[in-house]
Design a protein around this motif. Structure first.
Motif, PDB file in Angstrom:
ATOM      1  N   ARG A  18       0.832  -1.210   0.000  1.00 20.42           N
ATOM      2  CA  ARG A  18       0.000   0.000   0.000  1.00 20.42           C
ATOM      3  C   ARG A  18       0.861   1.251   0.000  1.00 20.42           C
ATOM      4  NH1 ARG A  18      -5.276   1.456   1.337  1.00 20.42           N
ATOM      5  NH2 ARG A  18      -5.767  -0.447   0.216  1.00 20.42           N
ATOM      6  N   ASP A  19       1.942   1.244   0.778  1.00 23.29           N
ATOM      7  CA  ASP A  19       2.842   2.401   0.843  1.00 23.29           C
ATOM      8  C   ASP A  19       3.545   2.631  -0.496  1.00 23.29           C
ATOM      9  OD1 ASP A  19       2.201   2.784   3.513  1.00 23.29           O
ATOM     10  OD2 ASP A  19       3.868   1.563   4.240  1.00 23.29           O
ATOM     11  N   ILE A  20       3.964   1.530  -1.150  1.00 26.11           N
ATOM     12  CA  ILE A  20       4.658   1.665  -2.441  1.00 26.11           C
ATOM     13  C   ILE A  20       3.714   2.260  -3.481  1.00 26.11           C
ATOM     14  CG2 ILE A  20       6.002   0.478  -4.210  1.00 26.11           C
ATOM     15  CD1 ILE A  20       6.494  -1.779  -2.262  1.00 26.11           C
ATOM     16  N   LEU A  21       2.472   1.790  -3.492  1.00 25.42           N
ATOM     17  CA  LEU A  21       1.483   2.312  -4.448  1.00 25.42           C
ATOM     18  C   LEU A  21       1.307   3.821  -4.278  1.00 25.42           C
ATOM     19  CD1 LEU A  21      -1.956   0.726  -5.308  1.00 25.42           C
ATOM     20  CD2 LEU A  21      -1.810   3.135  -4.740  1.00 25.42           C
ATOM     21  N   LEU A  22       1.178   4.253  -3.031  1.00 30.54           N
ATOM     22  CA  LEU A  22       0.947   5.683  -2.768  1.00 30.54           C
ATOM     23  C   LEU A  22       2.137   6.542  -3.184  1.00 30.54           C
ATOM     24  CD1 LEU A  22      -0.802   5.389   0.727  1.00 30.54           C
ATOM     25  CD2 LEU A  22      -1.880   5.894  -1.479  1.00 30.54           C
ATOM     26  N   MET A  23       3.325   5.944  -3.209  1.00 28.00           N
ATOM     27  CA  MET A  23       4.528   6.691  -3.608  1.00 28.00           C
ATOM     28  C   MET A  23       4.750   6.682  -5.123  1.00 28.00           C
ATOM     29  SD  MET A  23       7.380   5.864  -0.675  1.00 28.00           S
ATOM     30  CE  MET A  23       7.220   4.083  -0.696  1.00 28.00           C
ATOM     31  N   ASN A  24       3.931   5.908  -5.845  1.00 23.35           N
ATOM     32  CA  ASN A  24       4.121   5.771  -7.294  1.00 23.35           C
ATOM     33  C   ASN A  24       2.828   5.997  -8.080  1.00 23.35           C
ATOM     34  OD1 ASN A  24       7.054   4.555  -7.784  1.00 23.35           O
ATOM     35  ND2 ASN A  24       6.241   3.625  -5.920  1.00 23.35           N
ATOM     36  N   PRO A  25       2.189   7.153  -7.918  1.00 20.55           N
ATOM     37  CA  PRO A  25       0.922   7.379  -8.624  1.00 20.55           C
ATOM     38  C   PRO A  25       1.113   7.398 -10.143  1.00 20.55           C
ATOM     39  CG  PRO A  25       1.731   9.437  -7.660  1.00 20.55           C
ATOM     40  CD  PRO A  25       2.598   8.332  -7.136  1.00 20.55           C
ATOM     41  N   GLY A  26       0.234   6.700 -10.849  1.00 22.72           N
ATOM     42  CA  GLY A  26       0.251   6.719 -12.314  1.00 22.72           C
ATOM     43  C   GLY A  26       1.268   5.793 -12.961  1.00 22.72           C
ATOM     44  N   VAL A  27       2.158   5.184 -12.159  1.00 22.60           N
ATOM     45  CA  VAL A  27       3.222   4.355 -12.730  1.00 22.60           C
ATOM     46  C   VAL A  27       2.645   3.087 -13.370  1.00 22.60           C
ATOM     47  CG1 VAL A  27       5.261   2.951 -12.195  1.00 22.60           C
ATOM     48  CG2 VAL A  27       5.025   5.241 -11.216  1.00 22.60           C
ATOM     49  N   TYR A  28       1.705   2.444 -12.688  1.00 17.08           N
ATOM     50  CA  TYR A  28       1.144   1.197 -13.230  1.00 17.08           C
ATOM     51  C   TYR A  28       0.450   1.452 -14.571  1.00 17.08           C
ATOM     52  CZ  TYR A  28      -1.730  -2.941 -13.835  1.00 17.08           C
ATOM     53  OH  TYR A  28      -2.315  -4.074 -14.369  1.00 17.08           O
ATOM     54  N   GLU A  29      -0.332   2.499 -14.641  1.00 14.87           N
ATOM     55  CA  GLU A  29      -1.026   2.833 -15.897  1.00 14.87           C
ATOM     56  C   GLU A  29      -0.015   3.066 -17.024  1.00 14.87           C
ATOM     57  OE1 GLU A  29      -4.481   5.928 -17.460  1.00 14.87           O
ATOM     58  OE2 GLU A  29      -3.252   6.461 -15.738  1.00 14.87           O
ATOM     59  N   GLN A  30       1.068   3.745 -16.705  1.00 11.69           N
ATOM     60  CA  GLN A  30       2.126   3.996 -17.699  1.00 11.69           C
ATOM     61  C   GLN A  30       2.695   2.685 -18.220  1.00 11.69           C
ATOM     62  OE1 GLN A  30       3.488   6.946 -18.872  1.00 11.69           O
ATOM     63  NE2 GLN A  30       5.126   5.944 -20.026  1.00 11.69           N
ATOM     64  N   LEU A  31       2.976   1.762 -17.303  1.00 13.76           N
ATOM     65  CA  LEU A  31       3.570   0.478 -17.680  1.00 13.76           C
ATOM     66  C   LEU A  31       2.631  -0.340 -18.565  1.00 13.76           C
ATOM     67  CD1 LEU A  31       5.107  -0.514 -14.219  1.00 13.76           C
ATOM     68  CD2 LEU A  31       6.387   0.159 -16.254  1.00 13.76           C
ATOM     69  N   VAL A  32       1.347  -0.303 -18.245  1.00 22.29           N
ATOM     70  CA  VAL A  32       0.369  -1.113 -18.985  1.00 22.29           C
ATOM     71  C   VAL A  32       0.079  -0.512 -20.360  1.00 22.29           C
ATOM     72  CG1 VAL A  32      -2.034  -1.904 -19.039  1.00 22.29           C
ATOM     73  CG2 VAL A  32      -0.707  -2.083 -16.925  1.00 22.29           C
ATOM     74  N   LEU A  33      -0.106   0.799 -20.406  1.00 24.96           N
ATOM     75  CA  LEU A  33      -0.594   1.435 -21.634  1.00 24.96           C
ATOM     76  C   LEU A  33       0.508   1.842 -22.611  1.00 24.96           C
ATOM     77  CD1 LEU A  33      -3.448   3.719 -20.229  1.00 24.96           C
ATOM     78  CD2 LEU A  33      -3.657   1.486 -21.316  1.00 24.96           C
ATOM     79  N   TYR A  34       1.654   2.225 -22.109  1.00 31.22           N
ATOM     80  CA  TYR A  34       2.623   2.874 -22.986  1.00 31.22           C
ATOM     81  C   TYR A  34       3.946   2.132 -23.166  1.00 31.22           C
ATOM     82  CZ  TYR A  34      -0.679   6.639 -22.177  1.00 31.22           C
ATOM     83  OH  TYR A  34      -1.840   7.376 -22.083  1.00 31.22           O
ATOM     84  N   GLU A  35       4.139   1.046 -22.441  1.00 30.84           N
ATOM     85  CA  GLU A  35       5.398   0.306 -22.556  1.00 30.84           C
ATOM     86  C   GLU A  35       5.162  -1.023 -23.280  1.00 30.84           C
ATOM     87  OE1 GLU A  35       8.271   1.480 -21.657  1.00 30.84           O
ATOM     88  OE2 GLU A  35       7.714   3.172 -20.381  1.00 30.84           O
ATOM     89  N   THR A  36       6.199  -1.534 -23.904  1.00 31.42           N
ATOM     90  CA  THR A  36       6.096  -2.846 -24.540  1.00 31.42           C
ATOM     91  C   THR A  36       7.055  -3.814 -23.853  1.00 31.42           C
ATOM     92  OG1 THR A  36       7.771  -2.239 -26.173  1.00 31.42           O
ATOM     93  CG2 THR A  36       5.457  -1.931 -26.784  1.00 31.42           C
ATOM     94  N   SER A  37       6.683  -5.092 -23.865  1.00 33.30           N
ATOM     95  CA  SER A  37       7.476  -6.103 -23.183  1.00 33.30           C
ATOM     96  C   SER A  37       7.868  -7.210 -24.150  1.00 33.30           C
ATOM     97  CB  SER A  37       6.663  -6.707 -22.026  1.00 33.30           C
ATOM     98  OG  SER A  37       7.258  -7.889 -21.558  1.00 33.30           O
ATOM     99  N   ALA A  38       9.090  -7.689 -24.001  1.00 37.19           N
ATOM    100  CA  ALA A  38       9.552  -8.805 -24.827  1.00 37.19           C
ATOM    101  C   ALA A  38       8.847 -10.110 -24.445  1.00 37.19           C
ATOM    102  CB  ALA A  38      11.062  -8.967 -24.658  1.00 37.19           C
ATOM    103  N   SER A  39       8.151 -10.097 -23.314  1.00 38.85           N
ATOM    104  CA  SER A  39       7.518 -11.326 -22.808  1.00 38.85           C
ATOM    105  C   SER A  39       6.040 -11.443 -23.169  1.00 38.85           C
ATOM    106  CB  SER A  39       7.654 -11.387 -21.278  1.00 38.85           C
ATOM    107  OG  SER A  39       8.998 -11.279 -20.887  1.00 38.85           O
ATOM    108  N   GLU A  40       5.510 -10.499 -23.957  1.00 37.86           N
ATOM    109  CA  GLU A  40       4.056 -10.461 -24.163  1.00 37.86           C
ATOM    110  C   GLU A  40       3.488 -11.769 -24.715  1.00 37.86           C
ATOM    111  OE1 GLU A  40       2.995  -6.918 -26.324  1.00 37.86           O
ATOM    112  OE2 GLU A  40       3.958  -5.618 -24.842  1.00 37.86           O
ATOM    113  N   LEU A  41       4.141 -12.354 -25.696  1.00 38.61           N
ATOM    114  CA  LEU A  41       3.623 -13.593 -26.291  1.00 38.61           C
ATOM    115  C   LEU A  41       3.715 -14.761 -25.309  1.00 38.61           C
ATOM    116  CD1 LEU A  41       4.926 -13.406 -29.972  1.00 38.61           C
ATOM    117  CD2 LEU A  41       2.607 -12.992 -29.132  1.00 38.61           C
TER     118      LEU A  41
END
Length: 346
Positions: A102-125
């Motif tokens: 919970r503490d980590i989430l509060l210190m990183n607002p918007g980071v998860y959305e950035q990772l999901v929507l705007y980044e690509t992963s070599a592991s997707e397939l």
């Protein structure tokens, strides 16, 4: 051919309705287990559960506001309550509080959305390929490319981008899947980060790095502990050429969420998140201790089967977990870690 992301797939048909247990898993055709969860609760049991929930709500406070203060004042009460099991309706919040996520989430607002929507992963397939293998009998994950599978994909993809050294390994799906049954995508992601990066306890990312270095260390420690606590069984395993890599790797990689009954896995996770990975060792030793007298009589082939199919009595958390709690391992685990590091030139 351009690879497709999971959100570009159409959801498959909904699975045919079938009876579910209270956790959302499809019921087995034949289930004589006392934990089949088909029987109703008595009025006394409901009242006792309500009292327990009220006690936990008081400990936690609104949205977790009282938790840290209560833990500081009453550490023994908290430890005892967690070992008895967290009420299912509060499990998601409590897990976030005791893991530090919970503490980590509060210190990183918007980071998860950035990772999901705007980044690509070599592991997707790889992630897409494995998703249908994660809790396939749970209603949330059954629909192909449905909401559950999409959430699981998002969490695993986000983590593979967040920590490119670890990326994605198949066993991670069971951790993320378990968390998603009790919290939102973003909360599940940050709890995964808290576990692997070591927010409260020692980091667990080595379970999933190339070569699985932490798995190797844990199996060495477990083998030594088993032989010290159960020398007769240790000698029998040596004679039959049984080593922990044949039966215990998944215990550590998925923290008992892969092939153990869900009601037991949840109780293990309650304590594991609060007390750390030492509890995984204690549960593993308790399982072997429970079955000791049978295991010492079995030849190789039957041993392998028995170590992957424990008897129903061993799957009762009210029997197994007190046995696990009675086993002391903390000091010896540290000594064995130093021994392992020295042996491997660290």
């Amino acid at each position: 051919m351009e690879k497709k992301k999971i959100d570009e797939y159409e959801p498959g048909p909904l699975p045919s309705p079938r009876p579910l247990d209270r956790f959302g898993f499809v019921k087995q055709e034949v289930n004589n287990s006392p934990h089949g969860l088909t029987k109703g609760k008595s009025a006394y049991e409901f009242e006792r559960e309500e009292r327990r929930v009220r006690k936990w709500r008081k400990m936690i406070g609104v949205g977790g506001s009282e938790w840290k203060h209560y833990v500081r004042r009453n550490p023994r009460v908290v430890k005892r309550c967690i070992r008895k099991g967290v009420p299912d309706c509060l499990r998601g919040l409590v897990w976030q509080l005791i893991s530090g996520s919970r503490d980590i989430l509060l210190m990183n607002p918007g980071v998860y959305e950035q990772l999901v929507l705007y980044e690509t992963s070599a592991s997707e397939l790889d992630i897409i390929r494995d998703i249908s293998r994660t809790f396939p009998s749970h209603v949330f994950f059954q629909q192909r490319h449905g909401p559950g599978q999409r959430s699981l994909y998002n969490v695993l993809k986000a983590y593979s981008v967040y920590d490119r050294d670890v990326g994605y390994v198949q066993g991670m799906g069971f951790l993320a899947g378990l968390l998603l049954l009790y919290m939102s995508e973003e909360d599940a992601f940050w709890l995964l980060v808290a576990l692997l990066k070591g927010s409260v306890h020692a980091p667990m990312e080595g379970l999933y790095q190339v070569g699985l270095p932490l798995v190797q260390q844990y199996l060495f420690q477990f083998d030594c502990l088993m032989k010290e606590h159960m020398p007769k069984l240790g000698e029998h395993f040596t004679q039959e050429m049984i080593n922990p890599s044949m039966y215990a790797s998944q215990w550590f990689i998925t923290v008992f969420s892969y092939s153990f009954p869900f009601h037991l896995a949840l109780r293990i996770w309650d304590v594991f998140l609060y007390e750390g990975v030492k509890f995984v060792f204690k549960v593993g030793l308790a399982l072997l201790k429970f079955c000791h007298d049978d295991l010492v009589k079995l030849p190789f082939e039957k041993l392998i089967h028995a170590l992957r199919n424990f008897p129903e009595g061993a799957m009762d958390p009210d029997t197994l977990l007190p046995m696990a709690n009675s086993i002391k391992v903390s000091r010896r685990l540290e000594e064995l870690k130093q021994e392992y590091d020295k042996k491997n030139g660290k």
